[in-house]
Design an enzyme around this catalytic site. Structure first.
Site, PDB file in Angstrom:
ATOM      1  N   GLY A   1       0.833  -1.193   0.000  1.00 28.77           N
ATOM      2  CA  GLY A   1       0.000   0.000   0.000  1.00 28.77           C
ATOM      3  C   GLY A   1       0.868   1.243   0.000  1.00 28.77           C
ATOM      4  O   GLY A   1       2.013   1.218   0.443  1.00 28.77           O
TER       5      GLY A   1
ATOM      6  N   GLN B   1       2.409   9.925   1.557  1.00 28.71           N
ATOM      7  CA  GLN B   1       3.726   9.291   1.574  1.00 28.71           C
ATOM      8  C   GLN B   1       4.595   9.694   0.389  1.00 28.71           C
ATOM      9  O   GLN B   1       5.806   9.498   0.420  1.00 28.71           O
ATOM     10  CB  GLN B   1       3.582   7.769   1.605  1.00 28.71           C
ATOM     11  CG  GLN B   1       3.007   7.278   2.911  1.00 28.71           C
ATOM     12  CD  GLN B   1       2.910   5.791   2.894  1.00 28.71           C
ATOM     13  OE1 GLN B   1       1.964   5.231   2.353  1.00 28.71           O
ATOM     14  NE2 GLN B   1       3.906   5.143   3.475  1.00 28.71           N
TER      15      GLN B   1
ATOM     16  N   CYS C   1       5.880   0.013   7.512  1.00 31.12           N
ATOM     17  CA  CYS C   1       5.483   1.176   6.732  1.00 31.12           C
ATOM     18  C   CYS C   1       6.643   1.637   5.862  1.00 31.12           C
ATOM     19  O   CYS C   1       7.780   1.718   6.340  1.00 31.12           O
ATOM     20  CB  CYS C   1       5.056   2.290   7.690  1.00 31.12           C
ATOM     21  SG  CYS C   1       4.454   3.769   6.867  1.00 31.12           S
ATOM     22  N   LEU C   2       6.354   1.958   4.612  1.00 30.64           N
ATOM     23  CA  LEU C   2       7.392   2.457   3.722  1.00 30.64           C
ATOM     24  C   LEU C   2       7.959   3.786   4.218  1.00 30.64           C
ATOM     25  O   LEU C   2       9.095   4.132   3.897  1.00 30.64           O
ATOM     26  CB  LEU C   2       6.849   2.608   2.298  1.00 30.64           C
ATOM     27  CG  LEU C   2       6.433   1.310   1.601  1.00 30.64           C
ATOM     28  CD1 LEU C   2       5.816   1.609   0.245  1.00 30.64           C
ATOM     29  CD2 LEU C   2       7.599   0.369   1.464  1.00 30.64           C
TER      30      LEU C   2
ATOM     31  N   HIS D   1      -4.696   0.919   7.655  1.00 42.09           N
ATOM     32  CA  HIS D   1      -3.361   1.534   7.746  1.00 42.09           C
ATOM     33  C   HIS D   1      -3.241   2.694   6.751  1.00 42.09           C
ATOM     34  O   HIS D   1      -2.790   3.791   7.110  1.00 42.09           O
ATOM     35  CB  HIS D   1      -2.306   0.456   7.465  1.00 42.09           C
ATOM     36  CG  HIS D   1      -0.898   0.940   7.492  1.00 42.09           C
ATOM     37  ND1 HIS D   1      -0.010   0.583   8.472  1.00 42.09           N
ATOM     38  CD2 HIS D   1      -0.207   1.744   6.649  1.00 42.09           C
ATOM     39  CE1 HIS D   1       1.163   1.153   8.246  1.00 42.09           C
ATOM     40  NE2 HIS D   1       1.075   1.862   7.132  1.00 42.09           N
ATOM     41  N   GLU D   2      -3.651   2.446   5.516  1.00 40.40           N
ATOM     42  CA  GLU D   2      -3.539   3.473   4.483  1.00 40.40           C
ATOM     43  C   GLU D   2      -4.488   4.638   4.756  1.00 40.40           C
ATOM     44  O   GLU D   2      -4.122   5.806   4.561  1.00 40.40           O
ATOM     45  CB  GLU D   2      -3.806   2.878   3.102  1.00 40.40           C
ATOM     46  CG  GLU D   2      -2.831   1.810   2.678  1.00 40.40           C
ATOM     47  CD  GLU D   2      -1.381   2.243   2.738  1.00 40.40           C
ATOM     48  OE1 GLU D   2      -1.093   3.442   2.561  1.00 40.40           O
ATOM     49  OE2 GLU D   2      -0.523   1.375   2.967  1.00 40.40           O
TER      50      GLU D   2
ATOM     51  N   HIS E   1      -3.052   7.053   7.142  1.00 38.61           N
ATOM     52  CA  HIS E   1      -2.114   8.007   6.537  1.00 38.61           C
ATOM     53  C   HIS E   1      -2.841   9.256   6.046  1.00 38.61           C
ATOM     54  O   HIS E   1      -2.310  10.361   6.112  1.00 38.61           O
ATOM     55  CB  HIS E   1      -1.368   7.377   5.357  1.00 38.61           C
ATOM     56  CG  HIS E   1      -0.135   6.653   5.738  1.00 38.61           C
ATOM     57  ND1 HIS E   1       0.923   7.253   6.367  1.00 38.61           N
ATOM     58  CD2 HIS E   1       0.214   5.349   5.557  1.00 38.61           C
ATOM     59  CE1 HIS E   1       1.880   6.364   6.571  1.00 38.61           C
ATOM     60  NE2 HIS E   1       1.471   5.200   6.096  1.00 38.61           N
TER      61      HIS E   1
END
Length: 168
Positions: free
Chosen positions: A41, A46, A90-91, A132-133, A136
């Site tokens: 994701g 991000q 997480c990225l 999660h996304e 963000h």
């Protein structure tokens, strides 16, 4: 992790904006970036775009062949009160993972890249990824939801240095 856009609420997209060449290219670039970094994701903030959109692999067990789903202006509706903790990464926070409580069964209401309304019934891992996304998009990072920071660890300490799919 320190970029201010990650802590701001992203702005919704108008349906008229979605089909623009700029937004469509951003979607394609986000999908490419998500795959390049072995994520499942990636949200607009991000990539320093404060827009309420994310791309994700929403299969039960995603892999490189899983289709990317485009989610714009999402709304999470829990279908249960059941919450389970699970490991997330997480990225935006490389090499750190933590135990995060999430609903196990949700409906994700959103708009797709063609401007159509969609309702996706998601459970378990796919539900975790969508939550999660969406976090963000609200300026929330996974460690904000953790019950204890002691429930985190370095990815390297638990998994070595091989390839990996991250929760996000």
């Amino acid at each position: 992790m320190g970029h201010p856009v990650l802590r701001e609420r992203a702005r919704p997209l108008d349906k008229s904006d979605i089909k623009s060449a700029v937004v469509q290219k951003l979607i394609d670039d986000m999908i490419d970036t998500m795959h390049e970094y072995h994520g499942v994701g990636l949200a607009g903030p991000q990539v320093h775009e404060g827009l309420r959109m994310f791309v994700a692999l929403l299969d039960d067990e995603p892999d490189s062949k899983s289709p990317a789903v485009v989610v714009i202006n999402p709304e999470i509706v829990p279908n249960t009160q059941a919450i389970e903790e699970g490991w997330e990464g997480c990225l935006s926070i490389p090499d750190i993972r933590g135990m995060v409580p999430r609903y196990t069964d949700i409906t994700l209401k959103a708009i797709d890249r063609d401007g159509r309304s969609v309702d996706l019934q998601l459970k378990n891992f796919a539900a975790r990824v969508a939550q999660h996304e969406t976090d963000h998009l609200d300026g929330v990072l996974f460690f904000d939801r953790m019950k204890s920071i002691s429930r985190s660890r370095s990815w390297m300490s638990t998994h070595g240095s091989g390839p990996r799919m991250r929760t996000e």
